[in-house]
Design a protein around this motif. Structure first.
Motif, PDB file in Angstrom:
ATOM      1  N   THR A 169    -122.336  -7.485 -54.908  1.00 60.59           N
ATOM      2  CA  THR A 169    -123.291  -7.966 -53.901  1.00 60.59           C
ATOM      3  C   THR A 169    -122.786  -9.235 -53.224  1.00 60.59           C
ATOM      4  N   TYR A 170    -122.303 -10.175 -54.031  1.00 59.26           N
ATOM      5  CA  TYR A 170    -121.789 -11.420 -53.465  1.00 59.26           C
ATOM      6  C   TYR A 170    -120.563 -11.161 -52.592  1.00 59.26           C
ATOM      7  N   ARG A 171    -119.737 -10.201 -52.978  1.00 58.88           N
ATOM      8  CA  ARG A 171    -118.546  -9.891 -52.194  1.00 58.88           C
ATOM      9  C   ARG A 171    -118.941  -9.328 -50.824  1.00 58.88           C
ATOM     10  N   GLN A 172    -119.953  -8.481 -50.819  1.00 60.21           N
ATOM     11  CA  GLN A 172    -120.435  -7.912 -49.550  1.00 60.21           C
ATOM     12  C   GLN A 172    -120.964  -9.015 -48.637  1.00 60.21           C
ATOM     13  N   LEU A 173    -121.728  -9.944 -49.196  1.00 63.78           N
ATOM     14  CA  LEU A 173    -122.253 -11.058 -48.405  1.00 63.78           C
ATOM     15  C   LEU A 173    -121.126 -11.960 -47.912  1.00 63.78           C
ATOM     16  N   ASP A 174    -120.119 -12.148 -48.739  1.00 68.59           N
ATOM     17  CA  ASP A 174    -118.964 -12.957 -48.353  1.00 68.59           C
ATOM     18  C   ASP A 174    -118.263 -12.347 -47.141  1.00 68.59           C
ATOM     19  N   ASN A 175    -118.043 -11.038 -47.174  1.00 70.69           N
ATOM     20  CA  ASN A 175    -117.380 -10.362 -46.061  1.00 70.69           C
ATOM     21  C   ASN A 175    -118.219 -10.383 -44.791  1.00 70.69           C
ATOM     22  N   GLN A 176    -119.533 -10.356 -44.950  1.00 75.03           N
ATOM     23  CA  GLN A 176    -120.418 -10.249 -43.793  1.00 75.03           C
ATOM     24  C   GLN A 176    -120.763 -11.600 -43.177  1.00 75.03           C
ATOM     25  N   TYR A 177    -120.867 -12.637 -44.028  1.00 80.27           N
ATOM     26  CA  TYR A 177    -121.356 -13.929 -43.534  1.00 80.27           C
ATOM     27  C   TYR A 177    -120.399 -15.097 -43.773  1.00 80.27           C
ATOM     28  N   GLY A 178    -119.297 -14.867 -44.469  1.00 78.22           N
ATOM     29  CA  GLY A 178    -118.359 -15.951 -44.736  1.00 78.22           C
ATOM     30  C   GLY A 178    -118.573 -16.590 -46.092  1.00 78.22           C
ATOM     31  N   VAL A 186    -123.024 -18.417 -56.038  1.00 80.23           N
ATOM     32  CA  VAL A 186    -122.081 -17.847 -57.003  1.00 80.23           C
ATOM     33  C   VAL A 186    -121.769 -18.865 -58.101  1.00 80.23           C
ATOM     34  N   ALA A 187    -121.554 -20.121 -57.717  1.00 75.47           N
ATOM     35  CA  ALA A 187    -121.277 -21.157 -58.716  1.00 75.47           C
ATOM     36  C   ALA A 187    -122.446 -21.304 -59.685  1.00 75.47           C
ATOM     37  N   ARG A 188    -123.680 -21.273 -59.165  1.00 79.42           N
ATOM     38  CA  ARG A 188    -124.857 -21.376 -60.041  1.00 79.42           C
ATOM     39  C   ARG A 188    -124.961 -20.176 -60.978  1.00 79.42           C
ATOM     40  N   TYR A 189    -124.648 -18.994 -60.456  1.00 85.14           N
ATOM     41  CA  TYR A 189    -124.714 -17.799 -61.306  1.00 85.14           C
ATOM     42  C   TYR A 189    -123.687 -17.902 -62.432  1.00 85.14           C
ATOM     43  N   LEU A 190    -122.486 -18.342 -62.119  1.00 88.19           N
ATOM     44  CA  LEU A 190    -121.471 -18.526 -63.160  1.00 88.19           C
ATOM     45  C   LEU A 190    -121.937 -19.540 -64.198  1.00 88.19           C
ATOM     46  N   HIS A 191    -122.500 -20.647 -63.724  1.00 87.63           N
ATOM     47  CA  HIS A 191    -122.928 -21.713 -64.635  1.00 87.63           C
ATOM     48  C   HIS A 191    -124.140 -21.309 -65.478  1.00 87.63           C
ATOM     49  N   GLN A 192    -125.138 -20.727 -64.822  1.00 86.50           N
ATOM     50  CA  GLN A 192    -126.402 -20.476 -65.510  1.00 86.50           C
ATOM     51  C   GLN A 192    -126.441 -19.152 -66.269  1.00 86.50           C
ATOM     52  N   GLU A 193    -125.731 -18.142 -65.787  1.00 85.12           N
ATOM     53  CA  GLU A 193    -125.829 -16.813 -66.385  1.00 85.12           C
ATOM     54  C   GLU A 193    -124.572 -16.403 -67.159  1.00 85.12           C
ATOM     55  N   VAL A 194    -123.399 -16.695 -66.611  1.00 84.94           N
ATOM     56  CA  VAL A 194    -122.167 -16.226 -67.250  1.00 84.94           C
ATOM     57  C   VAL A 194    -121.736 -17.160 -68.379  1.00 84.94           C
ATOM     58  N   THR A 195    -121.861 -18.464 -68.178  1.00 88.69           N
ATOM     59  CA  THR A 195    -121.456 -19.403 -69.228  1.00 88.69           C
ATOM     60  C   THR A 195    -122.142 -19.131 -70.561  1.00 88.69           C
ATOM     61  N   PRO A 196    -123.481 -18.941 -70.614  1.00 92.71           N
ATOM     62  CA  PRO A 196    -124.110 -18.664 -71.917  1.00 92.71           C
ATOM     63  C   PRO A 196    -123.582 -17.398 -72.588  1.00 92.71           C
ATOM     64  N   LEU A 197    -123.256 -16.381 -71.802  1.00 92.82           N
ATOM     65  CA  LEU A 197    -122.703 -15.161 -72.392  1.00 92.82           C
ATOM     66  C   LEU A 197    -121.345 -15.436 -73.026  1.00 92.82           C
ATOM     67  N   LEU A 198    -120.530 -16.242 -72.354  1.00 88.15           N
ATOM     68  CA  LEU A 198    -119.193 -16.533 -72.863  1.00 88.15           C
ATOM     69  C   LEU A 198    -119.221 -17.462 -74.060  1.00 88.15           C
ATOM     70  N   THR A 199    -120.084 -18.467 -74.018  1.00 89.46           N
ATOM     71  CA  THR A 199    -120.059 -19.511 -75.054  1.00 89.46           C
ATOM     72  C   THR A 199    -120.950 -19.195 -76.242  1.00 89.46           C
ATOM     73  N   ASP A 200    -122.079 -18.522 -76.027  1.00 91.19           N
ATOM     74  CA  ASP A 200    -123.045 -18.276 -77.104  1.00 91.19           C
ATOM     75  C   ASP A 200    -123.173 -16.804 -77.463  1.00 91.19           C
ATOM     76  N   GLY A 201    -122.441 -15.937 -76.759  1.00 92.12           N
ATOM     77  CA  GLY A 201    -122.592 -14.507 -76.987  1.00 92.12           C
ATOM     78  C   GLY A 201    -121.925 -14.038 -78.267  1.00 92.12           C
ATOM     79  N   ARG A 202    -122.385 -12.877 -78.732  1.00100.65           N
ATOM     80  CA  ARG A 202    -121.769 -12.205 -79.880  1.00100.65           C
ATOM     81  C   ARG A 202    -121.151 -10.916 -79.377  1.00100.65           C
ATOM     82  N   TYR A 203    -119.827 -10.792 -79.516  1.00105.98           N
ATOM     83  CA  TYR A 203    -119.154  -9.612 -78.991  1.00105.98           C
ATOM     84  C   TYR A 203    -117.895  -9.324 -79.804  1.00105.98           C
TER      85      TYR A 203
END
Length: 455
Positions: A169-178, A186-203
């Protein structure tokens, strides 16, 4: 000097360096990887407290261990593993053997600092040398330890699929609007959603590799967006860490794509030797991954760097290899992040190469062909229109350049893309010798009205 170091008086340190060596603020900034304006504020009395910045300054100034210890930093022999700083050590030093856990900590710090708009992060300058060690690490680092973690929250395929869907979705918006449209999101999503999965996740290992691969893809997009908005130092940090993630995930295909993006940025900024090295590294990785279309993309990046370096024969050979590779490619299994690379994209790159070489007849033909493209790529169409207009201006056809340039300007006004603006400003410069013509005067006036007066 020792007194300044003991007090961490970096302004005093820089003043001594300037006094003893005659180095300008710009040159000091280039050495330590910081913008000249930030150096000026430090020399005027601004305190530096960030260990990351102090380490960058120590490395850039080639401080001996006694000086580092005086400033409260560890000596180089006992220094912790590289944390993703742009400034490399001495060229003869081998790259640090980083762990994927250290990569995650560095990424989390970058994403948090980007979201919080840390001033020091925004003053980091692009350095062509800053891509040397990451690219070398890509080929020489040992096989990473298993990507497994006994965290608190289970991470499975649904969480990974969500990251990939958000990335699409973000890639499509990037191509369409810059890039500037959703870069902060995107930075907020990485910080708020992806970081907890990487640092606190069990995998387990397989899931961990998929998670790192998905995070690398999104981080690569964030780096591309920062590049598109002319935040080149931040873009370099994102792309470097994305490459480290791809290595830990054993994802050669994505690694090749990230190396190609690094090459694109380096060549755009005029660092053609670095762009050429990175393009060739991308090509070697693409062949290792067995993805022919990626090899075609790498050949195109190589050709563009060679064109900028005015090596016409080698550029032609690379373009021929790109065409052959694309003809052989099976596109049925392309990853989503490679969908942009098609005949229109290839034609645009051919056009840029011939334009850089002054072969305007060829450049015009390929630039016109590049406009037979998918309408979803609004930014790409603005680029290609600006390219075609620039070719006409170089051919001595300013009226036609203004007509096509006006189309590019209409699209650029809808975008948040520093690259799109730059292409129009370059066109404006090319048209300056014809400024007495009514069409040129009207068009360049529209550029200033739409984009603001040229600084």
């Amino acid at each position: 000097m020792l007194t300044a170091l003991a007090a961490r008086d970096i302004g005093g340190l820089f003043r001594w360096i300037a006094s003893l060596t005659g180095a300008s603020q710009t040159r000091i900034g280039a050495a330590v990887g910081l913008e000249q304006g930030y150096i000026s504020r430090i020399m005027a009395g601004r305190k530096v407290t960030s260990i990351d910045v102090l380490e960058r300054i120590a490395d850039g100034c080639r401080m001996p261990d006694q000086a580092r210890i005086t400033m409260g930093l560890a000596p180089r022999q006992a220094a912790p593993a590289d944390t993703g700083r742009l400034t490399p050590g001495r060229p003869s030093e081998p790259p640090a053997n980083r762990t994927w856990q250290e990569d995650i900590r560095s990424a989390a710090e970058l994403w948090r600092g980007d979201v919080n708009r840390r001033d020091v992060l925004r003053q980091v300058a692009f350095s062509s040398a800053g891509y040397t060690l990451p690219a070398l690490r890509w080929f020489t680092a040992p096989t990473p330890a298993p990507v497994t973690q006994p965290g608190r929250n289970t991470v499975g395929q649904p969480e990974i699929d969500t990251i990939r869907a958000m990335t699409a979705t973000y890639r499509q918006l990037d191509n369409q609007y810059g890039g500037g449209h959703v870069r902060d999101t995107v930075a907020r999503y990485l910080h708020q959603e992806v970081t907890p999965l990487l640092t606190d996740g069990r995998y387990d290992h397989v899931t961990g590799q998929r998670l790192l691969s998905a995070a690398a893809e999104l981080a690569q997009l964030a780096g591309w967006q920062a590049y598109d908005t002319a935040e080149h130092g931040i873009a370099q940090r994102y792309l470097t860490l994305a490459l480290d993630f791809a290595h830990a995930a054993a994802d050669d295909g994505l690694g090749a794509e990230i190396l190609a993006a690094m090459s694109h940025q380096a060549t755009y900024l005029g660092h053609t030797a670095t762009g050429l090295d990175l393009a060739r590294a991308a090509g070697q990785t693409a062949r290792r991954a067995g993805i022919t279309v990626l090899a075609a993309e790498a050949h195109v990046m190589e050709a563009h760097a060679l064109a900028k370096a005015r090596d016409e024969r080698a550029c032609a050979a690379a373009l021929h290899q790109a065409e052959q590779a694309l003809d052989r490619a099976d596109r049925s299994t392309d990853p989503q992040w490679l969908s942009h690379f098609d005949e229109a994209y290839l034609s645009a790159k051919f056009g840029h190469c011939f334009h850089a070489l002054g072969r305007n007849t060829h450049a015009e033909r390929f630039a016109a062909r590049s406009l037979r493209m998918n309408n979803r790529y609004v930014r790409g169409r603005a680029f290609n229109l600006a390219l075609l207009a620039s070719v006409h201006a170089q051919q001595g056809n300013p009226d036609r350049a203004c007509v096509i340039g006006a189309e590019a300007l209409t699209l650029t006004a809808q975008l948040r893309s520093a690259r799109a603006v730059r292409y129009l400003r370059d066109l404006q410069t090319q048209l300056a010798p014809h400024r007495r013509l009514p069409a040129v005067r009207h068009f360049t006036g529209r550029i200033d009205t739409t984009l603001g007066p040229r600084r």
